[in-house]
Design an enzyme around this catalytic site. Sequence first.
Site, PDB file in Angstrom:
ATOM      1  N   SER B 326       0.803  -1.221   0.000  1.00  0.00           N
ATOM      2  CA  SER B 326       0.000   0.000   0.000  1.00  0.00           C
ATOM      3  C   SER B 326       0.833   1.267   0.000  1.00  0.00           C
ATOM      4  CB  SER B 326      -0.922   0.010   1.215  1.00  0.00           C
ATOM      5  OG  SER B 326      -1.761  -1.122   1.164  1.00  0.00           O
ATOM      6  N   ASP B 350     -17.252  -0.109  -2.231  1.00  0.00           N
ATOM      7  CA  ASP B 350     -16.354  -1.204  -1.846  1.00  0.00           C
ATOM      8  C   ASP B 350     -17.114  -2.205  -1.004  1.00  0.00           C
ATOM      9  OD1 ASP B 350     -14.488  -2.939  -0.826  1.00  0.00           O
ATOM     10  OD2 ASP B 350     -13.412  -1.414   0.356  1.00  0.00           O
ATOM     11  N   ASP B 365     -10.447  -7.061  -0.433  1.00  0.00           N
ATOM     12  CA  ASP B 365      -9.930  -5.893   0.282  1.00  0.00           C
ATOM     13  C   ASP B 365      -9.384  -6.414   1.598  1.00  0.00           C
ATOM     14  OD1 ASP B 365     -10.559  -2.625   0.078  1.00  0.00           O
ATOM     15  OD2 ASP B 365      -9.951  -3.400   2.058  1.00  0.00           O
ATOM     16  N   HIS B 371     -15.251  -1.107   2.648  1.00  0.00           N
ATOM     17  CA  HIS B 371     -15.238   0.267   3.175  1.00  0.00           C
ATOM     18  C   HIS B 371     -16.491   1.047   2.802  1.00  0.00           C
ATOM     19  CE1 HIS B 371     -11.034   0.194   4.584  1.00  0.00           C
ATOM     20  NE2 HIS B 371     -10.841  -0.612   3.531  1.00  0.00           N
ATOM     21  N   CYS B 384      -7.923   1.783   1.246  1.00  0.00           N
ATOM     22  CA  CYS B 384      -8.939   0.933   0.642  1.00  0.00           C
ATOM     23  C   CYS B 384      -8.387   0.278  -0.616  1.00  0.00           C
ATOM     24  CB  CYS B 384     -10.162   1.778   0.294  1.00  0.00           C
ATOM     25  SG  CYS B 384     -11.333   0.926  -0.757  1.00  0.00           S
TER      26      CYS B 384
END
Lengths: 380, 635
Positions: B326, B350, B365, B371, B384
Amino acid sequence: MVNRDILHGTDSSSLGNPRGFWATVHLDPILLVLLLILMGGGLFVLYSGADRNIDVVKAQGIRLGIAFVVMVVLAQLDPAVFRRWAPLFYTLGLVALLAVLLVGVGAKGAQRWLAVPGLPRFQPSEYMKLVVPMMAAWYLSRHYLPPRLRHLAVGMAIVLVPMAMIVKQPDLGTSLLVGMAGIFVVFFAGISWKLIATFFALVSVSAPVMWMYGMRDYQKQRVLTMLDPQSDPLGAGWNIIQSKTAIGSGGYDGKGWLHGTQSHLEFLPESHTDFIVAVLAEEFGFVGMLVLLTVYFLIILRCLHIAVSAQDSFSRLLAGALTMTFFIYIFVNIGMVSGMLPVVGVPLPLVSYGGTSGVTLMAAFGVLMSIHTHRRMICS
Amino acid sequence: MPWGEFKNIAAERRLFQRRTLVMLIFVMLLTGALIARLYQLQVVEHEIYTTLSDKNRVQVQSVPPPRGLVYDRNRVLLAENRPVFSVTLVPERITDMSATLARLQTILSISNEDLERFQRRLEERRRPFQELPLRYDLNEDEIARLAVLRHELPGVEVQAELVRYYPHSEFTAHALGFVGRINQSELQRIDPVNYAGTNYIGKSGVERFYEQMLHGKVGYQHVETNARGRTLRVLERQNPVPGENIQLHLDLRLQKLAYKLLDGRRGAIVAIEPATGGILALASVPGFDANQFVTGISVEDYRELSESRDKPLFNRALRGQYPPGSTLKPMLAIAALDSGATTRNRRIWDPGYFQFNSSGRRYRDWKRSGHGWVDLNLAMAQSCDVYFYEIAVDMGVDTIHHYLSRFGFGEDAALDVAGALSGLLPSKEWKQGARQEPWYPGDTVNLGIGQGFMLATPLQLATATALIADRGYWVEPRLLKSVDGNNDLTSFLPEQNHAPLTLKNPDDWEFVVEAMADVMHGARGTARASGANASYRMAGKTGTAQVFSLAEDEEYNEEEVKERLRDHAMFVGFAPVDNPQIAVSVIVENGGGGSSTAAPVARALFDAWLLEFGEGGGDREGSAAADIANVESPR
């Protein structure tokens, strides 16, 4: 006829003769001065060659002093004494040489010394340098000169026997010098040129045979090394390369006393004994060498004069042979150090550090002075 | 026959006189030959023998230059030279080598390795009279004992040489690199003249990169030696030119702090000053003592280091290639905004997974429940994944590759960092070439969250982060700050070759930076715990990289395997937001979550740099603080 007592010299000074003093002490002033110059200069070079070791110079000074005394003593004796006792001296010498071969003391793989208790170490081969020409002169002068062939043969035998014994030690250098001394007697005695030519022819024919069978490997090696020092630059050739370098780098007027790098940085081995002339050549250059050779030449000239002035054949032959032996020393030593001749252990007369040779040489000069100062007036 | 009778005395005399004349001529001829010989040697060939004589006595010795010193940004000494005494042997001067070695063993401690190395070098080709080292680094006691017994041991000598010393040993080993003995392959490429007499060469890091500068120029001395090779006096000397002293951007305090923060773990920290590109800290943990390598590490010690499962010799900061996870999202966000793949206001639903179509594979995820509706800002702050799957697919791999390459991924963008790897920035062409497979859409999805094929080094992540901190202005990371006090480094540093990353809307930088600030300070930021209670604003992004498999040679040990299967914790960030003074990347191997493990480390670094060390106010070189640092430096 002149009164022999007067001429015998003991009281000649009382006659007001200008040479009276020297005749009394039985010394030759010209030769004396030349020898003193040589020895004095030699000590200077030795100080440098021994890397400023004053003890070496002192020891050499003492030896030369002893040698000087030997010279003075021998000069007092009448040449007739040498002549009378020559066979005995010679026989004693042969016995001593035999003793060396049987019970001699070794050094560097050779037996050259005789250690008699109570006496300094003694090298009979040195003594023979003096006695062999004496004996040869004694024998040849008893007969008509020039000698006949059979006398010559006996004369050669007188020379060759001790020579062979010295070669056995082994000591090629001394053996050659002894042989030379004898051969010079034969030459002065008048050996015919035809025989000389034959002799050289024989030598040149026998040389290869000698090379094949007569010489030891180390002796061959010395000859080979002399011919091409670079073939063994770290071994046998080292001395020659370094001494030639020392001589050559000295140049015309040298690097100056105590400034020779070859000897002081230890590149030149034996720089105070057999190779001392390289030190002189390096530090005093070509000029210094000319001076040295001049002194030597003057000494030889004076000695030849003494020989020529001698009154009997024995004295003449002995004086001539001793003179030429002295010259051979010089020639072989300088020839060896400068790479002209193979390396044989021959010192530079009266300059190299070393024991017996100085005494022998001075003894020879003693004999020469004796011959010169005991002349009978009738012939002079 | 009685003597003298019946002889022609006069005839004999004449005969003798003639013979004497012949002898005189003989003497003169031979004397003439001697004189000719002497003339030849002393006058004609004088030059030749003078040369020989000088060659005998004069030897040229090389004098190695002292190696340049290395300072940190506060002029704290990082690499210096200290005299080290070693015992050397000259085989030419030793008559009985085995007896001498045996005697030495009773005086010194000599290991079998020392002996083996000595024997090896004895058999190698070498110059005559060259000293061969037997043992290095003698202690005072051994030197004294050798001095006393010196006369017994001809050819054995104690020699002093200046040897590199790193006073901060393990803290600087990976950043500075180290020097070591010149080996065979290095002998091939170095200038033999300039290195005559030099025994050491930079093996890695700064020492290697700036080898030429640090080494200096060799000097010479003509010495007079005797026949045994002993030096008697120096005739002439040309002094060596010492290597240049260099100053690095590195800050030892920050460097030490980095090691302390990672202590007991495995990981790497790179800190960059965004304004200059100067590398403030370059830490790879665990470290090792470079001093061991200088004088020659023992086989045992080396085995211990090289076989350690923690790989202390491995420079993770430069050569550790990790999936960025990330931490790649800020760069991807820039790419998406600038390429038009997304807008600041675009919202994506999401549900906890991403699918190309209803029957396709689901890309999860990290938050199983999803999310919900997220925009870019929130997607950054909460990290996310589905949002980034979506925009990655929208961008396509070519666009992603284009933008990420502008951030320095897939290349070694650092200017003067030796040995840095370039990671792996995947593309269609790369996959076809390396894997003989086409690029699948799923690969793009994975790339969208920094997983899949993508690999980056901590240095690259820090570089990319600094680029964001600089809002697209490129300053390649570098270590060199000045050379002997001279700050104009154009002639020392390689050319910079990165064009600024200019966006269609430069304001997008601020947008992404704010999103990163929300990671730290936002109510739902993943690193809000680490950003709390700060007197300044910071920007960051957490990351968690999956560890897929064990290395083949790793043994099975349940507990350890468990630990080593844990995710790598990662973090990139900079501070303060408006006037960035420091950009960092942190990776803690198997550290778990980036927010819990890596972010606090970064916060500690920020605090130290901005508050404690007083560097927030700008360049402090030459200030009182720097002087104090200088005085306080050890040794």
